[in-house]
Motif scaffolding. Structure first.
Motif, short mmCIF file in Angstrom:
data_model
loop_
_atom_site.label_atom_id
_atom_site.label_comp_id
_atom_site.label_asym_id
_atom_site.label_seq_id
_atom_site.Cartn_x
_atom_site.Cartn_y
_atom_site.Cartn_z
N HIS A 41 69.33 46.89 36.39
CA HIS A 41 70.66 45.68 37.22
C HIS A 41 69.83 45.11 37.99
N LEU A 42 68.89 44.40 36.84
CA LEU A 42 67.35 43.62 37.68
C LEU A 42 68.79 41.92 37.83
N GLU A 43 70.44 42.29 37.66
CA GLU A 43 70.05 40.60 38.08
C GLU A 43 71.57 40.42 38.72
N LYS A 44 71.25 42.17 40.01
CA LYS A 44 71.94 41.85 40.78
C LYS A 44 71.46 42.29 42.12
N MET A 45 70.16 42.26 41.77
CA MET A 45 69.31 42.44 42.96
C MET A 45 68.89 41.42 43.68
N THR A 46 68.23 40.68 44.99
CA THR A 46 68.96 39.63 45.14
C THR A 46 67.05 38.96 45.20
N VAL A 47 66.94 37.95 45.78
CA VAL A 47 65.65 37.45 45.52
C VAL A 47 64.64 37.63 46.22
N HIS A 48 64.97 38.22 47.22
CA HIS A 48 63.77 39.25 48.23
C HIS A 48 63.43 40.42 47.36
N ASP A 49 64.60 41.03 46.92
CA ASP A 49 64.93 42.59 46.37
C ASP A 49 63.97 42.43 44.97
N LEU A 50 64.34 41.01 44.22
CA LEU A 50 62.97 41.23 43.02
C LEU A 50 61.19 40.60 43.64
N LEU A 51 61.40 40.26 44.23
CA LEU A 51 60.39 39.73 44.80
C LEU A 51 58.98 40.23 45.00
N ALA A 52 60.11 41.60 46.23
CA ALA A 52 59.47 42.76 46.66
C ALA A 52 58.97 43.57 45.94
N ASN A 53 59.68 43.74 45.16
CA ASN A 53 60.07 44.94 44.30
C ASN A 53 58.67 44.36 43.10
N MET A 54 58.63 43.13 42.66
CA MET A 54 57.42 42.88 41.87
C MET A 54 55.93 42.86 42.57
N ASN A 55 56.11 42.92 43.53
CA ASN A 55 55.37 43.33 44.67
C ASN A 55 54.96 44.41 44.69
N THR A 56 55.25 45.49 44.73
CA THR A 56 55.81 46.95 44.68
C THR A 56 55.38 47.09 43.71
N GLU A 57 55.29 46.65 42.49
CA GLU A 57 53.95 47.24 40.92
C GLU A 57 53.09 46.55 41.64
N ASP A 58 53.09 45.67 41.72
CA ASP A 58 51.44 44.56 41.46
C ASP A 58 50.72 45.54 42.07
N LYS A 59 50.90 46.17 43.21
CA LYS A 59 50.17 46.52 44.22
C LYS A 59 49.58 48.43 43.19
N THR A 60 49.66 48.37 42.27
CA THR A 60 49.47 49.48 41.93
C THR A 60 48.11 49.14 41.07
N VAL A 61 47.83 47.99 40.71
CA VAL A 61 47.25 46.84 39.38
C VAL A 61 45.78 47.43 39.33
N PRO A 62 45.44 47.06 40.71
CA PRO A 62 44.05 47.19 41.36
C PRO A 62 43.51 48.37 41.18
N ILE A 63 43.93 49.48 41.66
CA ILE A 63 44.72 50.97 41.70
C ILE A 63 43.63 51.61 40.27
N ALA A 64 44.42 50.95 39.28
CA ALA A 64 44.94 51.32 37.68
C ALA A 64 42.97 50.61 37.03
N VAL A 65 43.09 49.58 37.68
CA VAL A 65 41.82 48.96 36.92
C VAL A 65 40.75 49.86 37.83
N GLU A 66 40.40 49.81 39.02
CA GLU A 66 39.69 50.95 39.38
C GLU A 66 38.60 52.37 38.89
N LYS A 67 40.00 53.48 38.08
CA LYS A 67 40.08 53.96 37.89
C LYS A 67 39.07 53.77 36.21
#
Length: 268
Positions: free
Chosen positions: A14-40
Motif C-alpha cells: 500500500h505504497l500509495e497510502k504512505m507519507t512522503v517521508h515514509d516513502l523516502l525513508a523506506n526506499m533509503n532503508t532498502e538502498d542501504k542493503t545494496v553495498p552489502i550485496a555488492v561486497e559479497k
C-alpha cells in the motif's frame, strides 16, 4: 533452481497510502542493503577485473552490453572514461539493445532478439583480444545472453552482471558476477536497487582498470580532459601540488599548454 528474486513481491504494501517521508525513508532503508550485496560479490568482480586488465594491457577493448536500464548504465560508464581518465574513445564501448534511440526511448522487443546482439558486436569488429560484459538485472535478457554465447564460440572472454542467483546469463559468462539485492521497493522495478548495484559494480570495474592501466597517480585523475572551467581549476590545483608551483597563473598556463597534469609534469 533459478528463482527471480528481482521479480518477487515488494516487502512493502500500500505504497500509495504512505507519507512522503515514509516513502523516502523506506526506499533509503532498502538502498542501504545494496553495498552489502555488492561486497559479497567482490571475489567474483576481482576475477573479472583481472581478466579484463590482461586483455586491455595487450591492446584489447571492453564492451558492455545490455537492454533498458542495464544498457544505459553500461553506456554511462563507458562514456565517462575518456573525459575522466584521458583514454582514447573506443576502448570501452557501451552497446544497448535497440541502438542509440533506445538510450532515451524504449525500442519495442529489442531485448528479445537472439541475433542482433552479436550483429551489434560484429559492427565493432569484435575479436579475441576483447572482453564483453553482459549486463542484465534479471539475468534472462535474450539479446545479451545470445551475444555472450556467440562470443564464447569465437573464444572471446565474457563476463556478466546480474541480480539473481544462478541466473541464465551466468552460464553464458566466463566470469559471472551476481549481486543479490532481493525484491525491489516497487515490485519488479529493477531500475532501483538492481540498477544501483549494477552502477556500483561498473564503477568498481572501470575505476580499478584505469588505475591498473596507469591513468591515476596517487589518488589523482592526472589524465583527465580539460573540457570545462571546473576541470581546468582542478587540474591547476593538482599541478601546483605535484610540482610545487606556487603561482596559480603559471600552473594554469602549463596545464593548458600540455593538455593534462600528466603531460605537464612530464615536461617540467
Amino acid at each position: 533452481m533459478f528463482i527471480q528474486t528481482t521479480e518477487q513481491s515488494s516487502r512493502y504494501r500500500h505504497l500509495e497510502k504512505m507519507t512522503v517521508h515514509d516513502l523516502l525513508a523506506n526506499m533509503n532503508t532498502e538502498d542501504k542493503t545494496v553495498p552489502i550485496a555488492v561486497e559479497k560479490a567482490i571475489p567474483q568482480i576481482e576475477k573479472l577485473v583481472n581478466a579484463i586488465a590482461d586483455k586491455m594491457l595487450a591492446g584489447g577493448r571492453l564492451f558492455y552490453m545490455g537492454a533498458g536500464t542495464s544498457g544505459r548504465l553500461g553506456i554511462l560508464d563507458a562514456s565517462e572514461i575518456p573525459p575522466t581518465y584521458g583514454m582514447p574513445q573506443g576502448l570501452i564501448i557501451g552497446i544497448i539493445a535497440g541502438g542509440e534511440k533506445a538510450i532515451q526511448i524504449p525500442v519495442e522487443n529489442a531485448e528479445d532478439s537472439t541475433t542482433q546482439g552479436w550483429k551489434d558486436l560484429q559492427s565493432h569488429f569484435i575479436s579475441e583480444k576483447d572482453v564483453v560484459i553482459g549486463i542484465a538485472a534479471s539475468g534472462t535478457t535474450p539479446y545479451v545472453i545470445s551475444a555472450l554465447d556467440e562470443c564464447r564460440k569465437h573464444n572471446i572472454i565474457t563476463g556478466s552482471i546480474s541480480c539473481n542467483e544462478n541466473a541464465p546469463i551466468s552460464a553464458s559468462a566466463d566470469f559471472p558476477v551476481e549481486v543479490i539485492v532481493g525484491p525491489e521497493f516497487i515490485t519488479g522495478s529493477t531500475r532501483m536497487k538492481s540498477g544501483t548495484a549494477q552502477k556500483l559494480v561498473l564503477n568498481m570495474i572501470s575505476t580499478t582498470l584505469m588505475i591498473q592501466l596507469g591513468r591515476v597517480e596517487d589518488n589523482k585523475m592526472v589524465n583527465m580532459q580539460l573540457t570545462n572551467a571546473k576541470l581546468i581549476e582542478r587540474g591547476t590545483k593538482m599541478l601546483m601540488e605535484k610540482a610545487g608551483i606556487t603561482d596559480a597563473h603559471k600552473a594554469k598556463e602549463l596545464l593548458l599548454k600540455y593538455g593534462s597534469v600528466k603531460r605537464a609534469m612530464d615536461n617540467l
